[in-house]
Scaffold this motif. Structure first.
Motif, PDB file in Angstrom:
ATOM      1  N   LEU A 228      57.151  38.485 -15.516  1.00 56.45           N
ATOM      2  CA  LEU A 228      55.998  37.925 -16.246  1.00 56.45           C
ATOM      3  C   LEU A 228      55.907  36.617 -16.427  1.00 56.45           C
ATOM      4  CD1 LEU A 228      55.415  40.920 -18.684  1.00 56.45           C
ATOM      5  CD2 LEU A 228      53.987  40.563 -16.579  1.00 56.45           C
ATOM      6  N   GLU A 229      57.024  35.920 -16.707  1.00 56.78           N
ATOM      7  CA  GLU A 229      57.174  34.593 -16.802  1.00 56.78           C
ATOM      8  C   GLU A 229      56.808  33.776 -15.649  1.00 56.78           C
ATOM      9  OE1 GLU A 229      59.444  36.600 -17.736  1.00 56.78           O
ATOM     10  OE2 GLU A 229      59.240  36.795 -20.110  1.00 56.78           O
ATOM     11  N   HIS A 230      57.146  34.059 -14.601  1.00 53.17           N
ATOM     12  CA  HIS A 230      57.164  33.634 -13.408  1.00 53.17           C
ATOM     13  C   HIS A 230      55.499  33.591 -13.083  1.00 53.17           C
ATOM     14  CE1 HIS A 230      57.502  31.903  -9.372  1.00 53.17           C
ATOM     15  NE2 HIS A 230      57.095  33.050  -8.787  1.00 53.17           N
ATOM     16  N   ILE A 231      54.986  34.660 -13.384  1.00 49.29           N
ATOM     17  CA  ILE A 231      53.425  35.025 -13.081  1.00 49.29           C
ATOM     18  C   ILE A 231      52.632  33.902 -13.915  1.00 49.29           C
ATOM     19  CG2 ILE A 231      51.514  36.197 -13.410  1.00 49.29           C
ATOM     20  CD1 ILE A 231      53.415  38.724 -12.334  1.00 49.29           C
ATOM     21  N   SER A 232      53.042  33.647 -15.049  1.00 52.49           N
ATOM     22  CA  SER A 232      52.493  32.959 -15.938  1.00 52.49           C
ATOM     23  C   SER A 232      52.561  31.549 -15.330  1.00 52.49           C
ATOM     24  CB  SER A 232      53.255  33.036 -17.383  1.00 52.49           C
ATOM     25  OG  SER A 232      52.894  32.143 -18.145  1.00 52.49           O
ATOM     26  N   PHE A 247      45.710  36.451 -22.243  1.00 51.28           N
ATOM     27  CA  PHE A 247      45.677  37.678 -21.616  1.00 51.28           C
ATOM     28  C   PHE A 247      45.151  38.722 -22.471  1.00 51.28           C
ATOM     29  CE2 PHE A 247      47.129  41.498 -19.396  1.00 51.28           C
ATOM     30  CZ  PHE A 247      46.850  41.134 -17.986  1.00 51.28           C
ATOM     31  N   LYS A 248      45.740  39.075 -23.695  1.00 45.39           N
ATOM     32  CA  LYS A 248      45.421  39.998 -24.614  1.00 45.39           C
ATOM     33  C   LYS A 248      44.218  39.929 -25.142  1.00 45.39           C
ATOM     34  CE  LYS A 248      47.517  42.862 -28.082  1.00 45.39           C
ATOM     35  NZ  LYS A 248      48.697  43.013 -29.090  1.00 45.39           N
ATOM     36  N   GLN A 249      43.652  38.583 -25.366  1.00 48.08           N
ATOM     37  CA  GLN A 249      42.052  38.397 -25.880  1.00 48.08           C
ATOM     38  C   GLN A 249      41.246  38.981 -24.710  1.00 48.08           C
ATOM     39  OE1 GLN A 249      42.100  34.344 -26.802  1.00 48.08           O
ATOM     40  NE2 GLN A 249      42.788  34.603 -28.881  1.00 48.08           N
ATOM     41  N   LYS A 250      41.723  38.711 -23.496  1.00 42.74           N
ATOM     42  CA  LYS A 250      40.590  38.931 -22.713  1.00 42.74           C
ATOM     43  C   LYS A 250      40.659  40.604 -22.158  1.00 42.74           C
ATOM     44  CE  LYS A 250      38.137  37.838 -18.928  1.00 42.74           C
ATOM     45  NZ  LYS A 250      36.834  37.505 -19.321  1.00 42.74           N
ATOM     46  N   VAL A 253      44.960  44.344 -23.911  1.00 39.74           N
ATOM     47  CA  VAL A 253      46.261  44.884 -23.672  1.00 39.74           C
ATOM     48  C   VAL A 253      47.360  43.775 -23.386  1.00 39.74           C
ATOM     49  CG1 VAL A 253      45.673  46.921 -23.103  1.00 39.74           C
ATOM     50  CG2 VAL A 253      45.730  45.635 -21.125  1.00 39.74           C
ATOM     51  N   SER A 254      48.641  43.781 -23.428  1.00 41.80           N
ATOM     52  CA  SER A 254      49.480  42.600 -23.181  1.00 41.80           C
ATOM     53  C   SER A 254      49.813  43.018 -21.681  1.00 41.80           C
ATOM     54  CB  SER A 254      50.671  42.970 -23.889  1.00 41.80           C
ATOM     55  OG  SER A 254      51.459  44.306 -23.492  1.00 41.80           O
ATOM     56  N   PRO A 255      50.239  41.845 -21.090  1.00 39.73           N
ATOM     57  CA  PRO A 255      50.826  41.838 -19.643  1.00 39.73           C
ATOM     58  C   PRO A 255      51.839  42.829 -19.499  1.00 39.73           C
ATOM     59  CG  PRO A 255      50.613  39.638 -20.484  1.00 39.73           C
ATOM     60  CD  PRO A 255      50.445  40.363 -21.571  1.00 39.73           C
ATOM     61  N   LYS A 256      52.885  43.086 -20.344  1.00 39.06           N
ATOM     62  CA  LYS A 256      53.833  44.049 -20.127  1.00 39.06           C
ATOM     63  C   LYS A 256      53.263  45.278 -20.166  1.00 39.06           C
ATOM     64  CE  LYS A 256      58.193  45.492 -22.408  1.00 39.06           C
ATOM     65  NZ  LYS A 256      59.155  45.167 -23.713  1.00 39.06           N
ATOM     66  N   LEU A 257      52.247  45.680 -21.194  1.00 41.67           N
ATOM     67  CA  LEU A 257      51.882  47.164 -20.789  1.00 41.67           C
ATOM     68  C   LEU A 257      51.046  47.367 -19.664  1.00 41.67           C
ATOM     69  CD1 LEU A 257      51.028  49.608 -22.398  1.00 41.67           C
ATOM     70  CD2 LEU A 257      49.180  48.611 -23.262  1.00 41.67           C
TER      71      LEU A 257
END
Length: 296
Positions: A228-232, A247-250, A253-257
């Motif tokens: 996820l860090e690399h994607i960011s 991401f969560k605002q949009k 849900v979180s990227p991890k979920l």
């Protein structure tokens, strides 16, 4: 496919030049990319500058004059001659303007360059490839004509400028770019560019860039095993915490979920609904998504 390319090349004039050609028996397409010249358009000689696209039918008068301008004689263009039933049908799909100004981006130029390369291959020439490249170029002309305009200050001209800024952001959203760079590309002051973009589209340049970054991030979370860090980082976000927040605002849900959830159409559709997307994310069609889903 009935498409025949008779000539395709780049022409550079550094001395005064006047053509003495008869009216071409083929379709003649010409894109100015360097310097300037004058050409016969709609019954008169017209100044031609970089980004000016000329389209002539078989039998149309064609005159070209290259002359000194401000102490310099220089004119560079890509041109081609073609014919065929497919080209006839394409030409007749809509009214064609002999002159239009198009966004001189790498896409249209590189496609024309590739077409020229294939046309001049001495070995391994691929007729089918040349035909498809030519058809693709014609279809790009259609897209460009939707945003072309020659009158500064008109609504069409405004839409063309905003369209140019949108394309620049789309091409650079995943990299570090500045609003100043967008404004400079459009030939506007920063304040004017910011106001015009928001006025026409209803959202800011930063918001548009974030939409592109988030949609790319969502795609990469689902269909790659990158961290996820690399994607960011690869999607242009400064820090993971900032990416996580947006991401969560949009999506709610979180990227991890999202990474932990199995890929299925219902989950994807729910995310799209939360993001209020009207078009496929990042150019991924529904057929492509079904393909990705089928591999799990």
């Amino acid at each position: 496919m009935d498409v025949r390319l008779h000539a395709c090349a780049y022409s550079l004039h550094t001395k005064s030049y006047k053509n003495n050609l008869n009216s071409p028996p083929f379709y003649l397409f010409r894109l100015q990319v360097l310097g300037r010249c004058r050409a016969w358009v709609d019954g008169a000689m017209r100044e031609i500058e970089p980004g000016d696209l000329l389209l002539y039918r078989p039998g149309d008068m064609y005159k070209l004059h290259v002359e000194e301008y401000k102490g310099v004689t220089e004119s560079g263009d890509y041109y081609l001659l073609c014919e065929g039933k497919w080209v006839d049908e394409w030409w007749n799909r809509m009214p064609r303007k002999a002159y239009q100004h198009v966004h001189l981006d790498d896409g249209i130029v590189s496609l024309w360059q590739q077409l020229s390369i294939e046309q001049h291959r001495l070995e391994g020439s691929r007729t089918e490839l040349i035909q498809h490249l030519l058809c693709a170029l014609c279809l790009i002309f259609d897209r460009a004509s939707d945003q072309s305009c020659s009158k500064p200050g008109s609504p069409l001209r405004t839409n063309w400028v905003v369209g140019s800024m949108k394309r620049y952001i789309e091409e650079n959203a995943l990299e570090t770019f500045r609003i100043e760079d967008v404004a400079k590309m459009a030939g506007l002051s920063v304040s004017r560019a910011v106001h015009l973009f928001k006025e026409v589209l209803g959202y800011t340049m930063i918001q548009y860039a974030q939409e592109i970054r988030l949609s790319n991030a969502l795609e990469r979370i689902r269909y790659t095993d990158w961290s996820l860090e690399h994607i960011s980082q690869s999607c242009g976000f400064g820090t993971y915490s900032y990416f996580h927040k947006l991401f969560k605002q949009k999506y709610g849900v979180s990227p991890k979920l999202v990474r932990q959830q199995p890929v299925n159409a219902e989950f994807w559709d729910n995310l799209k609904a939360r993001g209020n997307y009207e078009h496929p994310v990042s150019g991924v069609t529904s057929d492509a998504r079904r393909y990705f889903n089928s591999t799990n």
